[in-house]
Design a protein around this motif. Sequence first.
Motif, PDB file in Angstrom:
ATOM      1  N   TRP A  46      68.619  73.880 112.748  1.00  0.00           N
ATOM      2  CA  TRP A  46      67.852  73.820 111.510  1.00  0.00           C
ATOM      3  C   TRP A  46      68.100  75.045 110.646  1.00  0.00           C
ATOM      4  CZ3 TRP A  46      63.080  72.758 115.040  1.00  0.00           C
ATOM      5  CH2 TRP A  46      63.161  71.456 115.544  1.00  0.00           C
ATOM      6  N   GLY A  47      68.206  76.213 111.294  1.00  0.00           N
ATOM      7  CA  GLY A  47      68.380  77.449 110.533  1.00  0.00           C
ATOM      8  C   GLY A  47      69.730  77.566 109.868  1.00  0.00           C
ATOM      9  N   THR A  48      70.763  76.967 110.461  1.00  0.00           N
ATOM     10  CA  THR A  48      72.107  77.046 109.901  1.00  0.00           C
ATOM     11  C   THR A  48      72.437  75.887 108.969  1.00  0.00           C
ATOM     12  OG1 THR A  48      72.991  75.911 111.857  1.00  0.00           O
ATOM     13  CG2 THR A  48      73.006  78.337 111.874  1.00  0.00           C
ATOM     14  N   GLY A  49      71.524  74.929 108.856  1.00  0.00           N
ATOM     15  CA  GLY A  49      71.777  73.784 107.994  1.00  0.00           C
ATOM     16  C   GLY A  49      72.625  72.700 108.616  1.00  0.00           C
ATOM     17  N   LEU A  50      72.894  72.813 109.924  1.00  0.00           N
ATOM     18  CA  LEU A  50      73.641  71.747 110.598  1.00  0.00           C
ATOM     19  C   LEU A  50      72.805  70.478 110.704  1.00  0.00           C
ATOM     20  CD1 LEU A  50      75.255  73.897 113.431  1.00  0.00           C
ATOM     21  CD2 LEU A  50      76.436  72.875 111.475  1.00  0.00           C
ATOM     22  N   GLY A  51      71.495  70.636 110.620  1.00  0.00           N
ATOM     23  CA  GLY A  51      70.541  69.543 110.591  1.00  0.00           C
ATOM     24  C   GLY A  51      69.262  70.069 109.981  1.00  0.00           C
ATOM     25  N   GLY A  52      68.390  69.173 109.597  1.00  0.00           N
ATOM     26  CA  GLY A  52      67.144  69.595 108.974  1.00  0.00           C
ATOM     27  C   GLY A  52      65.940  69.225 109.810  1.00  0.00           C
ATOM     28  N   PHE A  53      64.873  70.014 109.713  1.00  0.00           N
ATOM     29  CA  PHE A  53      63.653  69.694 110.439  1.00  0.00           C
ATOM     30  C   PHE A  53      62.811  68.730 109.616  1.00  0.00           C
ATOM     31  CE2 PHE A  53      59.133  70.429 111.305  1.00  0.00           C
ATOM     32  CZ  PHE A  53      59.108  70.134 112.657  1.00  0.00           C
ATOM     33  N   GLY A  54      62.414  67.614 110.255  1.00  0.00           N
ATOM     34  CA  GLY A  54      61.547  66.664 109.574  1.00  0.00           C
ATOM     35  C   GLY A  54      62.286  65.448 109.066  1.00  0.00           C
ATOM     36  N   ASN A  55      62.713  64.598 109.970  1.00  0.00           N
ATOM     37  CA  ASN A  55      63.384  63.354 109.597  1.00  0.00           C
ATOM     38  C   ASN A  55      62.328  62.365 109.076  1.00  0.00           C
ATOM     39  OD1 ASN A  55      64.677  60.854 109.513  1.00  0.00           O
ATOM     40  ND2 ASN A  55      65.936  61.297 111.304  1.00  0.00           N
ATOM     41  N   PRO A  56      62.361  62.009 107.788  1.00  0.00           N
ATOM     42  CA  PRO A  56      61.305  61.140 107.237  1.00  0.00           C
ATOM     43  C   PRO A  56      61.150  59.814 107.965  1.00  0.00           C
ATOM     44  CG  PRO A  56      62.654  62.078 105.481  1.00  0.00           C
ATOM     45  CD  PRO A  56      63.340  62.408 106.778  1.00  0.00           C
ATOM     46  N   GLN A  57      62.249  59.222 108.383  1.00  0.00           N
ATOM     47  CA  GLN A  57      62.170  57.946 109.102  1.00  0.00           C
ATOM     48  C   GLN A  57      61.426  58.096 110.425  1.00  0.00           C
ATOM     49  OE1 GLN A  57      66.249  56.614 109.430  1.00  0.00           O
ATOM     50  NE2 GLN A  57      66.167  55.552 107.456  1.00  0.00           N
ATOM     51  N   PHE A  58      61.734  59.160 111.146  1.00  0.00           N
ATOM     52  CA  PHE A  58      61.063  59.381 112.426  1.00  0.00           C
ATOM     53  C   PHE A  58      59.590  59.710 112.219  1.00  0.00           C
ATOM     54  CE2 PHE A  58      59.989  62.359 115.987  1.00  0.00           C
ATOM     55  CZ  PHE A  58      59.992  61.415 116.994  1.00  0.00           C
ATOM     56  N   LEU A  59      59.293  60.534 111.231  1.00  0.00           N
ATOM     57  CA  LEU A  59      57.903  60.884 110.958  1.00  0.00           C
ATOM     58  C   LEU A  59      57.094  59.648 110.567  1.00  0.00           C
ATOM     59  CD1 LEU A  59      58.403  64.220 108.991  1.00  0.00           C
ATOM     60  CD2 LEU A  59      57.679  63.942 111.369  1.00  0.00           C
ATOM     61  N   GLY A  60      57.722  58.738 109.819  1.00  0.00           N
ATOM     62  CA  GLY A  60      57.043  57.494 109.466  1.00  0.00           C
ATOM     63  C   GLY A  60      56.761  56.637 110.682  1.00  0.00           C
ATOM     64  N   LYS A  61      57.725  56.585 111.623  1.00  0.00           N
ATOM     65  CA  LYS A  61      57.532  55.804 112.841  1.00  0.00           C
ATOM     66  C   LYS A  61      56.409  56.381 113.701  1.00  0.00           C
ATOM     67  CE  LYS A  61      62.277  54.071 113.285  1.00  0.00           C
ATOM     68  NZ  LYS A  61      63.518  54.118 114.099  1.00  0.00           N
ATOM     69  N   ILE A  62      56.307  57.712 113.731  1.00  0.00           N
ATOM     70  CA  ILE A  62      55.239  58.345 114.504  1.00  0.00           C
ATOM     71  C   ILE A  62      53.875  57.921 113.968  1.00  0.00           C
ATOM     72  CG2 ILE A  62      54.085  60.540 115.001  1.00  0.00           C
ATOM     73  CD1 ILE A  62      56.783  61.853 115.211  1.00  0.00           C
ATOM     74  N   GLY A  63      53.717  58.040 112.644  1.00  0.00           N
ATOM     75  CA  GLY A  63      52.443  57.669 112.039  1.00  0.00           C
ATOM     76  C   GLY A  63      52.082  56.218 112.292  1.00  0.00           C
ATOM     77  N   GLN A  64      53.070  55.347 112.164  1.00  0.00           N
ATOM     78  CA  GLN A  64      52.828  53.920 112.397  1.00  0.00           C
ATOM     79  C   GLN A  64      52.483  53.654 113.857  1.00  0.00           C
ATOM     80  OE1 GLN A  64      56.207  51.457 111.476  1.00  0.00           O
ATOM     81  NE2 GLN A  64      55.002  49.580 111.386  1.00  0.00           N
ATOM     82  N   ALA A  65      53.186  54.308 114.773  1.00  0.00           N
ATOM     83  CA  ALA A  65      52.948  54.089 116.200  1.00  0.00           C
ATOM     84  C   ALA A  65      51.580  54.590 116.633  1.00  0.00           C
ATOM     85  CB  ALA A  65      54.042  54.769 117.014  1.00  0.00           C
ATOM     86  N   LEU A  66      51.142  55.710 116.059  1.00  0.00           N
ATOM     87  CA  LEU A  66      49.852  56.271 116.434  1.00  0.00           C
ATOM     88  C   LEU A  66      48.689  55.515 115.794  1.00  0.00           C
ATOM     89  CD1 LEU A  66      50.604  60.112 116.197  1.00  0.00           C
ATOM     90  CD2 LEU A  66      50.340  58.753 118.275  1.00  0.00           C
ATOM     91  N   GLY A  67      48.967  54.817 114.708  1.00  0.00           N
ATOM     92  CA  GLY A  67      47.930  54.061 114.027  1.00  0.00           C
ATOM     93  C   GLY A  67      46.966  54.920 113.229  1.00  0.00           C
ATOM     94  N   PHE A  68      47.454  56.091 112.782  1.00  0.00           N
ATOM     95  CA  PHE A  68      46.580  57.003 112.055  1.00  0.00           C
ATOM     96  C   PHE A  68      46.598  56.779 110.546  1.00  0.00           C
ATOM     97  CE2 PHE A  68      46.496  60.640 115.410  1.00  0.00           C
ATOM     98  CZ  PHE A  68      45.804  59.793 116.266  1.00  0.00           C
ATOM     99  N   GLY A  69      47.310  55.768 110.107  1.00  0.00           N
ATOM    100  CA  GLY A  69      47.312  55.434 108.687  1.00  0.00           C
ATOM    101  C   GLY A  69      47.875  56.552 107.838  1.00  0.00           C
ATOM    102  N   GLY A  70      47.061  57.050 106.933  1.00  0.00           N
ATOM    103  CA  GLY A  70      47.536  58.049 105.978  1.00  0.00           C
ATOM    104  C   GLY A  70      47.337  59.478 106.413  1.00  0.00           C
TER     105      GLY A  70
END
Length: 291
Positions: A96-120
Amino acid sequence: MARTGSSSGIGLFLLLTFGLSCVFYALVIATGHLGGAMGMYVTGLMWCPGIAALLTCRLRGEGPGRLGWRWGAWRWPWLAYLVPLGYAAVAYAIVWGTGLGGFGNPQFLGKIGQALGFGGAPAWLNTAVYLVLLGSVGMVRSLSTALGEEIGWRGFLAPALVARLGFTGGALVTGAIWAAWHLPILLFADYNAGTPWWFAMPCFVVLVLSSSVLMTWLRLRSGSLWPCAVMHASHNLFIQAFFTPITAPRGTITPYAIDEFGFVLPLVMVVVAVVFWLKRDALRGEATVTA
């Protein structure tokens, strides 16, 4: 610990391990991915070394006590749990620090929220809750499969090879066999994070050899297979279910940097393995030497 004589059962164990594994290799390869039969094929595969170790003991008229069933001191499972979390955090901080990848994949974060059922709920809250559940409830599930491998690799094989080859040789040969056992699903199924086989394979082999040094050290230092199973489960859990999927792609370079098939994590693990190797004089037991 393993007996040091010529009849240690290593050949029988390897024959049984690879013979049993061929059934699940064929099933995984036929489906083309590790999720075949909703993951039950790969679960069966991961238990083949453990079943082979138990059968070897049975066929040789030995009790299963040589496999290191006792739990031992609690500090070793805790160390085994935390070490993968530590080296994974360092490796992905570099990514993350070198820019080889970024922290916070929006697709994965969306799946987490949906799986947990926490809505917004905020992404940070969903991520925190997911990580807590992963490191507790998820650990139970991960341990149930990692144990199958570790009964064989570290319960049976590593002490037997250390008795013959010394710590360094025993750890590395165990790691080489362990890596070879993975090759059919690496080459012919989807056990890969998106890099070509000629790049993925060396990265994976370096990672497995380094892991073998760590886990063989834990096996001999604790006298128990459980810290090895905990480390294996912790490694699989945090890397495959958190650090890799939460890393956002930054062009085509990201798959070459992350996961078990990129170059950053294996390099970090080499450093950690050297630290454990330098502490080999602390090992005790009849199968332990400091070669």
